[in-house]
Design a protein around this motif. Sequence first.
Motif, PDB file in Angstrom:
ATOM      1  N   SER A   1      -1.195   4.414   4.954  1.00 24.59           N
ATOM      2  CA  SER A   1      -0.609   4.851   3.686  1.00 24.59           C
ATOM      3  C   SER A   1      -1.282   6.064   3.063  1.00 24.59           C
ATOM      4  N   ILE A   2      -2.246   6.663   3.744  1.00 21.80           N
ATOM      5  CA  ILE A   2      -2.930   7.837   3.199  1.00 21.80           C
ATOM      6  C   ILE A   2      -1.939   8.967   2.944  1.00 21.80           C
TER       7      ILE A   2
ATOM      8  N   MET B   1      -0.184   3.796  -3.038  1.00 20.41           N
ATOM      9  CA  MET B   1      -0.735   5.131  -2.798  1.00 20.41           C
ATOM     10  C   MET B   1       0.052   6.257  -3.482  1.00 20.41           C
TER      11      MET B   1
ATOM     12  N   LEU C   1      -0.262   8.967  -0.407  1.00 18.05           N
ATOM     13  CA  LEU C   1      -1.041   9.490  -1.527  1.00 18.05           C
ATOM     14  C   LEU C   1      -0.679  10.959  -1.773  1.00 18.05           C
TER      15      LEU C   1
ATOM     16  N   VAL D   1      -4.474   0.726   4.537  1.00 21.76           N
ATOM     17  CA  VAL D   1      -5.007   1.976   3.985  1.00 21.76           C
ATOM     18  C   VAL D   1      -4.750   3.128   4.957  1.00 21.76           C
TER      19      VAL D   1
ATOM     20  N   PHE E   1       0.821  -1.216   0.000  1.00 20.95           N
ATOM     21  CA  PHE E   1       0.000   0.000   0.000  1.00 20.95           C
ATOM     22  C   PHE E   1       0.853   1.265   0.000  1.00 20.95           C
TER      23      PHE E   1
END
Length: 189
Positions: free
Chosen positions: A113-114, A50, A117, A110, A46
Amino acid sequence: MSIWELFLTAAALSMDAFAVAICKGLSTGKPKVKHYFIIGAWFGGFQALMPTLGYLLGSAFEKYITSVDHWVAFVLLGLIGANMIKEGCSKDEEHVNASFAFKTMLLLAVATSIDALAVGITYALLPDINIVAAVLFIGLTTFILSAAGLKIGSVFGIKFKSKAEIAGGVILILIGIKILLEHLGVINF
């Protein structure tokens, strides 16, 4: 972006996953070999996915924000870094269960790993980024640090969690400041 900057970014982005892996190590007790691969693959995967998505998103809107891209990079990295420092200084205890089930690992991957992004969006705005090399490096670094975090958690406990998050936050803020100062012509590395 130099290899040194890429390494620092990868290490900084890995700190959330590292901290959660430490908590997983605490709750797991004595992890098995498969647990190291599971946590490394989820978090590393991830952390690579991202920034790739962020890069694609940033590339799509690059022409609209080119004139302020250095400010966007500075603000995004600063906010991510400040949030990591805030979490590292928080006295709230995180509760992570010992499950390595699909749903549990997906949610954790998730959640950790935001910030990657946003870094991917920043990468789209920088001229000298090899995105394939960058995301592979970030994913591999996270894989290794997550597996190490699992081991550390099972051996030492939560002692290093907050320090890791604070260090990661400081590194991201410093990289954001460097990008801004380079663009403004104040420094030239």
